[in-house]
Design an enzyme around this catalytic site. Sequence first.
Site, PDB file in Angstrom:
ATOM      1  N   SER A   1      52.789  44.729  51.587  1.00  0.00           N
ATOM      2  CA  SER A   1      52.577  43.733  50.522  1.00  0.00           C
ATOM      3  C   SER A   1      53.613  43.877  49.424  1.00  0.00           C
ATOM      4  CB  SER A   1      51.189  43.958  49.929  1.00  0.00           C
ATOM      5  OG  SER A   1      51.038  43.208  48.751  1.00  0.00           O
TER       6      SER A   1
ATOM      7  N   TYR B   1      45.490  49.255  45.612  1.00  0.00           N
ATOM      8  CA  TYR B   1      45.817  48.525  46.844  1.00  0.00           C
ATOM      9  C   TYR B   1      47.307  48.671  47.181  1.00  0.00           C
ATOM     10  CZ  TYR B   1      47.118  44.478  49.624  1.00  0.00           C
ATOM     11  OH  TYR B   1      47.671  43.663  50.577  1.00  0.00           O
TER      12      TYR B   1
ATOM     13  N   LYS C   1      49.335  50.681  50.427  1.00  0.00           N
ATOM     14  CA  LYS C   1      50.340  50.085  51.322  1.00  0.00           C
ATOM     15  C   LYS C   1      51.613  50.921  51.293  1.00  0.00           C
ATOM     16  CE  LYS C   1      48.046  46.614  52.928  1.00  0.00           C
ATOM     17  NZ  LYS C   1      47.770  46.492  54.371  1.00  0.00           N
TER      18      LYS C   1
HETATM   19  N1  UFG Z   1      45.863  32.587  38.640  1.00  0.00           N
HETATM   20  C1  UFG Z   1      45.326  31.863  37.597  1.00  0.00           C
HETATM   21  N2  UFG Z   1      44.013  31.513  37.678  1.00  0.00           N
HETATM   22  C2  UFG Z   1      43.217  31.851  38.729  1.00  0.00           C
HETATM   23  C3  UFG Z   1      43.786  32.590  39.792  1.00  0.00           C
HETATM   24  C4  UFG Z   1      45.124  32.939  39.719  1.00  0.00           C
HETATM   25  O1  UFG Z   1      45.984  31.542  36.610  1.00  0.00           O
HETATM   26  O2  UFG Z   1      42.020  31.529  38.715  1.00  0.00           O
HETATM   27  C5  UFG Z   1      47.287  32.969  38.575  1.00  0.00           C
HETATM   28  C6  UFG Z   1      47.468  34.476  38.575  1.00  0.00           C
HETATM   29  O3  UFG Z   1      47.379  34.989  37.264  1.00  0.00           O
HETATM   30  C7  UFG Z   1      48.857  34.599  39.189  1.00  0.00           C
HETATM   31  C8  UFG Z   1      48.955  33.414  40.148  1.00  0.00           C
HETATM   32  O4  UFG Z   1      47.935  32.497  39.718  1.00  0.00           O
HETATM   33  O5  UFG Z   1      49.819  34.455  38.201  1.00  0.00           O
HETATM   34  C9  UFG Z   1      48.706  33.788  41.590  1.00  0.00           C
HETATM   35  O6  UFG Z   1      47.500  34.526  41.642  1.00  0.00           O
HETATM   36  P1  UFG Z   1      46.765  34.895  43.023  1.00  0.00           P
HETATM   37  O7  UFG Z   1      45.478  35.572  42.647  1.00  0.00           O
HETATM   38  O8  UFG Z   1      46.699  33.680  43.886  1.00  0.00           O
HETATM   39  O9  UFG Z   1      47.756  35.912  43.730  1.00  0.00           O
HETATM   40  P2  UFG Z   1      48.429  37.270  43.176  1.00  0.00           P
HETATM   41  O10 UFG Z   1      49.847  36.957  42.810  1.00  0.00           O
HETATM   42  O11 UFG Z   1      47.597  37.886  42.116  1.00  0.00           O
HETATM   43  O12 UFG Z   1      48.350  38.259  44.415  1.00  0.00           O
HETATM   44  C10 UFG Z   1      48.694  37.918  45.766  1.00  0.00           C
HETATM   45  C11 UFG Z   1      47.885  38.806  46.697  1.00  0.00           C
HETATM   46  C12 UFG Z   1      48.294  40.261  46.494  1.00  0.00           C
HETATM   47  C13 UFG Z   1      49.784  40.392  46.715  1.00  0.00           C
HETATM   48  C14 UFG Z   1      50.536  39.425  45.828  1.00  0.00           C
HETATM   49  C15 UFG Z   1      51.994  39.499  46.214  1.00  0.00           C
HETATM   50  O13 UFG Z   1      46.500  38.634  46.452  1.00  0.00           O
HETATM   51  O14 UFG Z   1      47.602  41.084  47.407  1.00  0.00           O
HETATM   52  O15 UFG Z   1      50.065  38.100  46.002  1.00  0.00           O
HETATM   53  O16 UFG Z   1      52.807  38.607  45.562  1.00  0.00           O
HETATM   54  F1  UFG Z   1      50.175  41.644  46.422  1.00  0.00           F
END
Ligand code: UFG
Length: 325
Positions: free
Chosen positions: A119, A143, A147
């Site tokens: 990841s 997490y 990895k």
């Molecule tokens: N976000 C919001 N509101 C929400 C959900 C997400 O503003 O309700 C924002 C988050 O703050 C972030 C972006 O949207 O800036 C993407 O968030 P996600 O939760 O969709 O994904 P993440 O980037 O947090 O994480 C994902 C995987 C991880 C991995 C990562 C790698 O869940 O396991 O991508 O880039 F490590």
Amino acid sequence: MPRHVLVAGGAGFIGSLTAKALLERGDQVTVLDNLSTGLLSQVPEGAAFVEASIGSRAEVAELLASSPIDACICFAGLIAAGESMTEPGRYFANNVGETTVLLEELINARVHEFVFSSSAAVYGEPLFTPMTETHPTQPTSVYGETKLMIEQVLAWMARQGSLRYVALRYFNAAGAVEGHAEAHEPETHLIPLAISAAKGERPPLQVFGSDYPTPDGTCIRDYIHINDLATAHLAALDSLAQGTTALVCNLGTSHGYSVREVLSAIEEVTGLVVPFTLANRRPGDPAELVASCDLARDVLGWVPTRSSLNQMIADAWHATKGDAV
Ligand code: UFG
């Protein structure tokens, strides 16, 4: 030449897609999955299925003794970064302890080719962007640490000549295939949450942070279609068959989109309005995560084909309506 591939975690979403793609190209597949989050119904027709955990030494050894396996892809593992911060022991035991048992048993059975689902979470806060695979690794979640630990186990095993491996560092998985979107309970990912909010199934989306040092103040991420993730695993297996000894590769598109850009694209694709409120930053969220994908292209010959933002959103949107995509 057709090969027999063990797909650990092959009842999960990306694992089952990959298992299906392997079968379609003529490989033989055995899925190993404890069904803790995977579904038996997702194991593709034509694959053999063994219900066991990757850390169940006796069952894994028996499986490997009874089937001549050529290579293993491991998708099995816990994947929620937030949860890993409240249940660190479970994440270390499952993702590190159990995967190490699987690796030991593969080596004992003389299975020397291994593809690992890693990841972008291994990097932590970006020091530069796009991030190359040489970017320092300082995970900000348990997490991500689990990895990274397995990547290190693999590096040592490869150095000692016990196995050869490719570790694939996924960026933000998105999209859907054949009408099935990835579903998490509870859902935490931006695109499915925003689509549900637009459909009125959930309250307005909370945009986590609008004061980041990005052009519109919201976080930037590199979204990659799950179907493109699946094909990368086939390319990784091929590269091992050709003799690759140790390879760590990003899987993304090299293009980043802010949360606001994603919401605009959802509105464009669906014709709906995404209601949202501006909320505080979510702890642990880096401002920008964008992959450099040159290595995957140059070494694996892998190029994403379905990962334009609008395509991924369209696939996710159609899946929520039950349409085939
Ligand atoms: N976000 C919001 N509101 C929400 C959900 C997400 O503003 O309700 C924002 C988050 O703050 C972030 C972006 O949207 O800036 C993407 O968030 P996600 O939760 O969709 O994904 P993440 O980037 O947090 O994480 C994902 C995987 C991880 C991995 C990562 C790698 O869940 O396991 O991508 O880039 F490590």
